[in-house]
Design an enzyme around this catalytic site. Structure first.
Site, PDB file in Angstrom:
ATOM      1  N   ILE A   1      44.265  50.090  42.407  1.00  0.00           N
ATOM      2  CA  ILE A   1      44.388  49.695  43.811  1.00  0.00           C
ATOM      3  C   ILE A   1      43.029  49.274  44.357  1.00  0.00           C
ATOM      4  O   ILE A   1      42.085  50.065  44.368  1.00  0.00           O
ATOM      5  CB  ILE A   1      44.965  50.860  44.647  1.00  0.00           C
ATOM      6  CG1 ILE A   1      46.401  51.164  44.163  1.00  0.00           C
ATOM      7  CG2 ILE A   1      44.955  50.522  46.146  1.00  0.00           C
ATOM      8  CD1 ILE A   1      47.017  52.399  44.762  1.00  0.00           C
TER       9      ILE A   1
ATOM     10  N   ASP B   1      35.851  48.300  35.536  1.00  0.00           N
ATOM     11  CA  ASP B   1      37.076  47.514  35.719  1.00  0.00           C
ATOM     12  C   ASP B   1      36.830  46.087  35.215  1.00  0.00           C
ATOM     13  O   ASP B   1      35.847  45.453  35.598  1.00  0.00           O
ATOM     14  CB  ASP B   1      37.399  47.510  37.226  1.00  0.00           C
ATOM     15  CG  ASP B   1      38.770  46.966  37.536  1.00  0.00           C
ATOM     16  OD1 ASP B   1      39.668  47.062  36.685  1.00  0.00           O
ATOM     17  OD2 ASP B   1      38.956  46.451  38.675  1.00  0.00           O
TER      18      ASP B   1
ATOM     19  N   ALA C   1      48.194  46.482  41.605  1.00  0.00           N
ATOM     20  CA  ALA C   1      49.275  47.341  42.083  1.00  0.00           C
ATOM     21  C   ALA C   1      49.150  47.743  43.560  1.00  0.00           C
ATOM     22  O   ALA C   1      49.731  48.732  43.982  1.00  0.00           O
ATOM     23  CB  ALA C   1      49.361  48.585  41.204  1.00  0.00           C
TER      24      ALA C   1
ATOM     25  N   SER D   1      43.033  45.905  46.703  1.00  0.00           N
ATOM     26  CA  SER D   1      43.340  45.118  47.908  1.00  0.00           C
ATOM     27  C   SER D   1      43.733  46.004  49.092  1.00  0.00           C
ATOM     28  O   SER D   1      43.344  45.729  50.237  1.00  0.00           O
ATOM     29  CB  SER D   1      44.450  44.115  47.617  1.00  0.00           C
ATOM     30  OG  SER D   1      44.003  43.171  46.662  1.00  0.00           O
TER      31      SER D   1
ATOM     32  N   HIS E   1      47.631  47.010  36.553  1.00  0.00           N
ATOM     33  CA  HIS E   1      46.668  46.356  37.452  1.00  0.00           C
ATOM     34  C   HIS E   1      47.450  45.684  38.573  1.00  0.00           C
ATOM     35  O   HIS E   1      48.677  45.584  38.530  1.00  0.00           O
ATOM     36  CB  HIS E   1      45.865  45.298  36.683  1.00  0.00           C
ATOM     37  CG  HIS E   1      44.781  45.885  35.858  1.00  0.00           C
ATOM     38  ND1 HIS E   1      43.459  45.731  36.172  1.00  0.00           N
ATOM     39  CD2 HIS E   1      44.833  46.669  34.746  1.00  0.00           C
ATOM     40  CE1 HIS E   1      42.731  46.391  35.268  1.00  0.00           C
ATOM     41  NE2 HIS E   1      43.538  46.972  34.392  1.00  0.00           N
TER      42      HIS E   1
HETATM   43  P1  13P Z   1      45.060  44.809  43.666  1.00  0.00           P
HETATM   44  O1  13P Z   1      44.452  43.494  43.974  1.00  0.00           O
HETATM   45  O2  13P Z   1      46.558  44.739  43.663  1.00  0.00           O
HETATM   46  O3  13P Z   1      44.554  45.919  44.500  1.00  0.00           O
HETATM   47  O4  13P Z   1      44.664  45.167  42.129  1.00  0.00           O
HETATM   48  C1  13P Z   1      43.442  45.792  41.837  1.00  0.00           C
HETATM   49  C2  13P Z   1      43.156  45.818  40.375  1.00  0.00           C
HETATM   50  O5  13P Z   1      43.983  45.604  39.528  1.00  0.00           O
HETATM   51  C3  13P Z   1      41.784  46.170  39.985  1.00  0.00           C
HETATM   52  O6  13P Z   1      41.593  46.048  38.620  1.00  0.00           O
HETATM   53  O1  G3H Z   2      40.880  43.241  39.778  1.00  0.00           O
HETATM   54  C1  G3H Z   2      39.912  43.017  40.492  1.00  0.00           C
HETATM   55  C2  G3H Z   2      39.459  43.979  41.504  1.00  0.00           C
HETATM   56  O2  G3H Z   2      40.194  43.845  42.689  1.00  0.00           O
HETATM   57  C3  G3H Z   2      37.992  43.856  41.712  1.00  0.00           C
HETATM   58  O3  G3H Z   2      37.707  42.774  42.508  1.00  0.00           O
HETATM   59  O4  G3H Z   2      36.011  41.631  41.106  1.00  0.00           O
HETATM   60  O5  G3H Z   2      36.227  41.113  43.551  1.00  0.00           O
HETATM   61  O6  G3H Z   2      35.288  43.297  42.795  1.00  0.00           O
HETATM   62  P1  G3H Z   2      36.201  42.150  42.501  1.00  0.00           P
HETATM   63 ZN    ZN Z   3      42.762  44.507  37.678  1.00  0.00          ZN
END
Ligand code: 13P
Ligand code: G3H
Ligand code: ZN
Length: 311
Positions: free
Chosen positions: A257, A82, A215, A259, A213
């Protein structure tokens, strides 16, 4: 079953009008909660690892935990990087067994984004790995990058065909009003997504998988659980689930997802300690946290993504 790429998953999702959940993973309990839900729902799955997760838990631990989940579930699971921000990070994940990487060049100017993305695609495709690119800038925090309020920008539909053609990416993340983290809209603001941009993008890229993203819907029950048990989160507003469902019926094939996982885990652990202040065995509080993640993910699979029974 071995790790899979998203190729087949996205083709079926696009044609079937549903989306695959891409859930961020950082430890064993999170992986177990997500994959147990997917197994019960027979849902295909993307487990994604940020560079922060990789620093926290270690690449090898995460890969081995995901491999264990495949043995336990026999599901098609894709292991995805990611928000990769450099060629070197993407290469390291490709060399280390990931089946999909994101190269997020959205913070660069357009031509630099094209050049960086193309370089990653060439290396990834030579190794049988698929690549997600990004055009447009989401607000919010991800790892060390913080895009301030008002500094995000929607994806320009006039750029997408050129970007996809020149880079060779397999999927594209676009900005239509979602954002990272728990505070996506100001209190009193009506959440809105630019479905007109999504439609314009998919007109220019027929059949091409789009990624959303940021979401999380910032599920109110978990925010409430945090605040009722010693937490102090200000009004947190996420993306309404009916909007995500609508996106999933359109060209959106991957919904990210993180958060909501964090909120489910933290809310449950806070509640556990409020009710059991003398306990100190991590298994006692991690077990209900894992169960909460499982329940939340099952809810997303059935009611938001629509990918139940599609494994
Ligand atoms: P959220 O913060 O809405 O869960 O998004 C996660 C995300 O886009 C990870 O790449
Ligand atoms: O988009 C980001 C994701 O929520 C990952 O978060 O970089 O704190 O692991 P993090
Ligand atoms: Zn993201």
């Amino acid at each position: 079953m071995a790790l899979v790429t998203t190729k087949e998953m996205f083709k079926k999702a696009y044609e079937g009008g549903y989306a695959i959940g891409a859930f961020n993973v950082n430890n064993m309990e999170i992986i177990q909660g997500i994959t147990e839900a997917a197994k019960e729902q027979q849902a295909p799955l993307i487990l994604q690892v940020s560079s922060g997760a990789r620093k926290y838990a270690n690449h090898t631990y995460l890969v081995k935990l995901v491999e264990a989940a495949i043995i336990e579930t026999d599901l098609p699971i894709c292991l995805h990087l990611d928000h990769g921000d450099t060629f070197e990070l993407c290469k390291s994940c490709i060399d280390g067994g990931f089946t999909s990487v994101m190269i997020d060049g959205s913070h660069h100017d357009y031509e630099d984004n094209v050049a960086l993305t193309k370089k990653v695609v060439e290396y990834a495709h030579d190794h049988g790995v698929v690549v997600e690119g990004e055009l447009g800038k989401l607000e919010g925090v991800e790892d060390d990058v913080k895009v301030a309020e008002g500094e995000g920008s929607y994806t320009d539909p006039d750029q997408v065909l050129d970007f996809v053609t020149r880079t060779g990416v397999d999927s594209l993340a676009i900005a239509i009003g979602t954002s990272h983290g728990a505070y996506k809209f100001k209190p009193g603001m009506k959440p809105q997504l630019r479905f007109d941009i999504l439609d314009e993008v998919s007109k220019r890229l027929p059949g091409f998988p789009i990624v959303l993203h940021g979401a999380s819907s910032v599920m109110p029950e978990f925010v409430k659980m945090i605040n009722e048990n010693g937490g102090n989160m200000p009004d947190a507003i996420g993306i309404p689930e009916d909007m995500l469902r609508e996106a999933a019926t359109k060209a959106v094939c991957k919904i990210n997802i993180d958060s909501d996982l964090r909120l489910a885990m933290t809310g449950t652990i806070r509640k556990y300690f409020a009710e059991n202040p003398s306990h100190f065995d991590p298994r006692q509080y991690l077990k209900p946290a894992r169960e909460a993640i499982k329940g939340m993910v099952a809810h997303k699979i059935v009611n938001v993504l629509g990918c139940n029974g599609k494994a």
